[in-house]
Design a protein around this motif. Structure first.
Motif, PDB file in Angstrom:
ATOM      1  N   VAL A  67       0.823  -1.199   0.000  1.00 23.42           N
ATOM      2  CA  VAL A  67       0.000   0.000   0.000  1.00 23.42           C
ATOM      3  C   VAL A  67       0.865   1.262   0.000  1.00 23.42           C
ATOM      4  N   GLU A  68       0.207   2.364  -0.285  1.00 20.86           N
ATOM      5  CA  GLU A  68       0.815   3.684  -0.172  1.00 20.86           C
ATOM      6  C   GLU A  68      -0.070   4.543   0.727  1.00 20.86           C
ATOM      7  N   ILE A  69       0.554   5.465   1.434  1.00 19.94           N
ATOM      8  CA  ILE A  69      -0.189   6.394   2.287  1.00 19.94           C
ATOM      9  C   ILE A  69      -0.018   7.805   1.734  1.00 19.94           C
ATOM     10  N   HIS A  70      -1.155   8.479   1.532  1.00 20.44           N
ATOM     11  CA  HIS A  70      -1.165   9.849   1.017  1.00 20.44           C
ATOM     12  C   HIS A  70      -1.886  10.769   1.996  1.00 20.44           C
ATOM     13  N   SER A  71      -1.446  11.993   2.084  1.00 15.10           N
ATOM     14  CA  SER A  71      -2.120  12.956   2.950  1.00 15.10           C
ATOM     15  C   SER A  71      -3.533  13.188   2.444  1.00 15.10           C
ATOM     16  N   ALA A  72      -4.496  13.282   3.380  1.00 13.86           N
ATOM     17  CA  ALA A  72      -5.892  13.510   2.996  1.00 13.86           C
ATOM     18  C   ALA A  72      -6.248  14.990   2.995  1.00 13.86           C
ATOM     19  N   THR A  73      -5.332  15.843   3.437  1.00 16.38           N
ATOM     20  CA  THR A  73      -5.593  17.288   3.456  1.00 16.38           C
ATOM     21  C   THR A  73      -4.604  17.987   2.541  1.00 16.38           C
ATOM     22  N   LYS A  74      -4.994  19.162   2.077  1.00 15.23           N
ATOM     23  CA  LYS A  74      -4.158  19.935   1.166  1.00 15.23           C
ATOM     24  C   LYS A  74      -3.457  21.054   1.920  1.00 15.23           C
ATOM     25  N   SER A  75      -2.141  21.135   1.742  1.00 19.83           N
ATOM     26  CA  SER A  75      -1.408  22.249   2.321  1.00 19.83           C
ATOM     27  C   SER A  75      -1.462  23.427   1.355  1.00 19.83           C
ATOM     28  N   GLY A  76      -1.432  24.619   1.868  1.00 18.26           N
ATOM     29  CA  GLY A  76      -1.443  25.799   1.017  1.00 18.26           C
ATOM     30  C   GLY A  76      -2.800  26.106   0.429  1.00 18.26           C
ATOM     31  N   SER A  77      -3.869  25.540   0.981  1.00 17.88           N
ATOM     32  CA  SER A  77      -5.196  25.800   0.440  1.00 17.88           C
ATOM     33  C   SER A  77      -5.763  27.119   0.943  1.00 17.88           C
TER      34      SER A  77
ATOM     35  N   PRO B  59     -13.393  11.340  20.067  1.00 13.43           N
ATOM     36  CA  PRO B  59     -12.946  12.227  18.986  1.00 13.43           C
ATOM     37  C   PRO B  59     -11.662  12.989  19.296  1.00 13.43           C
ATOM     38  N   LEU B  60     -11.414  13.324  20.570  1.00 11.45           N
ATOM     39  CA  LEU B  60     -10.254  14.138  20.890  1.00 11.45           C
ATOM     40  C   LEU B  60      -8.930  13.400  20.678  1.00 11.45           C
ATOM     41  N   TYR B  61      -8.976  12.075  20.459  1.00 12.34           N
ATOM     42  CA  TYR B  61      -7.751  11.335  20.192  1.00 12.34           C
ATOM     43  C   TYR B  61      -7.293  11.470  18.742  1.00 12.34           C
ATOM     44  N   PHE B  62      -8.199  11.822  17.836  1.00 19.07           N
ATOM     45  CA  PHE B  62      -7.854  11.865  16.426  1.00 19.07           C
ATOM     46  C   PHE B  62      -6.989  13.083  16.102  1.00 19.07           C
ATOM     47  N   ASP B  63      -5.979  12.856  15.266  1.00 24.26           N
ATOM     48  CA  ASP B  63      -5.041  13.915  14.918  1.00 24.26           C
ATOM     49  C   ASP B  63      -5.122  14.281  13.436  1.00 24.26           C
TER      50      ASP B  63
ATOM     51  N   GLU C   3      -6.047   7.405  10.306  1.00 21.37           N
ATOM     52  CA  GLU C   3      -5.999   8.608  11.132  1.00 21.37           C
ATOM     53  C   GLU C   3      -4.992   8.396  12.251  1.00 21.37           C
ATOM     54  N   THR C   4      -4.013   9.293  12.338  1.00 19.87           N
ATOM     55  CA  THR C   4      -3.078   9.200  13.450  1.00 19.87           C
ATOM     56  C   THR C   4      -3.798   9.628  14.728  1.00 19.87           C
ATOM     57  N   LEU C   5      -3.432   8.981  15.830  1.00 20.65           N
ATOM     58  CA  LEU C   5      -4.072   9.234  17.115  1.00 20.65           C
ATOM     59  C   LEU C   5      -3.057   9.793  18.104  1.00 20.65           C
ATOM     60  N   HIS C   6      -3.537  10.600  19.021  1.00 21.00           N
ATOM     61  CA  HIS C   6      -2.693  11.034  20.131  1.00 21.00           C
ATOM     62  C   HIS C   6      -2.512   9.863  21.089  1.00 21.00           C
ATOM     63  N   TYR C   7      -1.348   9.787  21.716  1.00 22.74           N
ATOM     64  CA  TYR C   7      -1.150   8.803  22.772  1.00 22.74           C
ATOM     65  C   TYR C   7      -1.848   9.299  24.033  1.00 22.74           C
ATOM     66  N   ALA C   8      -2.117   8.380  24.950  1.00 23.32           N
ATOM     67  CA  ALA C   8      -2.900   8.699  26.144  1.00 23.32           C
ATOM     68  C   ALA C   8      -2.294   9.841  26.945  1.00 23.32           C
ATOM     69  N   ASP C   9      -0.959   9.868  27.057  1.00 33.01           N
ATOM     70  CA  ASP C   9      -0.345  10.901  27.887  1.00 33.01           C
ATOM     71  C   ASP C   9      -0.277  12.261  27.203  1.00 33.01           C
ATOM     72  N   GLU C  10      -0.777  12.337  25.971  1.00 28.61           N
ATOM     73  CA  GLU C  10      -0.838  13.620  25.275  1.00 28.61           C
ATOM     74  C   GLU C  10      -2.186  14.312  25.466  1.00 28.61           C
TER      75      GLU C  10
END
Length: 279
Positions: A20-30, A105-109, A164-171
Motif C-alpha cells: 500500500v501507499e499512504i497519502h495525505s488527505a488534506t491539502k497544504s497551502g489551500s 474524537p479528541l484522540y484523532f489527529d 488517522e493518526t491518534l494522540h497517545y494517552a499521555d498527550e
C-alpha cells in the motif's frame, strides 16, 4: 498536482500482507498565506538565530536542551538522538480492532488515505475494507516513519481506507479539572424540550460543502480587488544581500521546515514513561 505518497510498505492483517501507499488527505497551502515585508525598504523580513551577548550563531552549534527547571537545561548531542532514532519500518500491522464509536474524537489527529500499490493488491485491499465495514470496526496499529512512531486507526472511507493518526494517552489533557466547576444539576425539563426540538429541526446529513470559510473568501476578494487596482502599492523584494546560502539567516518557513526534519528523530520511549515536557 499529483498526490505524492508519504509512505510505502505493507498493510498486514495476520498472515496477509498488502502493498500500500499512504497519502495525505488534506491539502497544504489551500488558504491564503503572506510573507512579511519591511515597509520602508520593501525587502522580505528574515529571521536570525542569535544568542544574547554572542550574536548570530551557526545552526551546527545549536543543541537541544531538556528543561530541568529553574532555567536549567540538560544538553543533548545530535549523535545521541541519532543513536536512538527509530528505523522506518515497511509494515503497518493491524494488531487490535475496536468498535467504530469507541475512540473518543479528541484522540484523532491527522487523516491520510491508504491506497493499494498495484492492481494485484486490490483484491486483498477490498477484502480488508469490506470486512471492517461489515464488522463496524476500526483497526489499530503503529506506523514508524521519519524516526517517529505513530498510533494509527484505520477505517473504511468510501471506496478505500482512511488512516488517522491518534494522540497517545499521555498527550491528552484531563477534562475533569476544567469541567469540575460546572453544576451537575439536571437541566430544566421545559428548556430541555425546546432545545431538543431546535436540534431536531436543524438535523440533516453532514456535508462539508455547506460550510464556507468566510474570512478566507473575504481575504481572496480583497486581494483580487487590490490586484486590479493599479494604485495598490507593490514591491519587488529582489536580492536583499543576505548571500542566499547563509546558514545564519533563514526565513521563517525554511526554519520551521528544517525544524520538522530534525525533530523527526524523536526519542524512543515506552508509552508509560513518555515525558510531557518537550526537549
Amino acid at each position: 498536482m499529483a498526490s505524492r505518497a508519504i509512505w510505502k510498505g505493507q498493510l498486514r492483517l495476520s498472515l496477509v500482507s498488502i502493498p500500500v501507499e499512504i497519502h495525505s488527505a488534506t491539502k497544504s497551502g489551500s488558504r491564503v498565506s503572506f510573507r512579511q515585508i519591511h515597509g520602508p525598504s520593501g525587502k522580505r523580513v528574515r529571521y536570525q538565530k542569535s544568542v544574547p551577548g554572542v550574536g548570530p550563531v551557526k545552526s551546527e552549534d545549536i543543541l537541544k536542551g531538556y528543561e530541568l527547571g529553574d532555567d536549567e537545561y540538560m544538553l543533548i548531542e545530535p549523535e545521541e538522538l541519532d543513536a536512538i532514532k527509530l528505523e522506518t519500518k515497511k509494515t503497518l500491522e493491524l494488531v487490535q480492532f475496536v468498535e467504530t464509536c469507541e475512540i473518543p474524537p479528541l484522540y484523532f489527529d491527522r487523516p491520510y488515505y491508504i491506497i493499494p500499490s498495484d492492481d494485484l493488491a486490490e483484491d486483498a485491499y477490498r477484502v480488508v475494507r469490506d470486512a471492517l465495514r461489515k464488522a463496524d470496526r476500526v483497526g489499530l496499529g503503529q506506523l514508524t516513519m521519519r524516526g517517529k512512531e505513530y498510533l494509527c486507526a484505520i477505517r473504511p472511507c468510501g471506496d478505500g481506507l482512511l488512516l488517522e493518526t491518534l494522540h497517545y494517552a499521555d498527550e491528552i489533557r484531563e477534562a475533569d479539572p476544567l469541567f469540575s466547576d460546572i453544576a451537575d444539576d439536571p437541566a430544566d425539563d421545559e428548556l430541555l424540550s425546546v432545545a431538543t426540538q431546535l436540534i431536531d429541526r436543524k438535523t440533516k446529513p453532514f456535508n462539508a460543502e455547506n460550510f464556507e470559510d468566510h474570512y478566507d473568501s473575504a481575504l481572496r476578494d480583497l486581494i483580487e480587488r487590490k490586484r486590479k487596482n493599479k494604485k495598490t502599492p507593490r514591491t519587488r523584494a529582489g536580492d536583499d544581500g543576505s548571500g542566499g546560502g547563509s546558514d545564519n539567516v533563514v526565513d521563517l518557513m525554511s526554519a520551521l521546515k528544517e525544524s520538522l526534519k530534525k525533530d523527526g528523530g524523536g526519542k524512543k520511549t515506552t508509552r508509560t514513561s513518555r515525558s510531557k515536557k518537550s526537549a
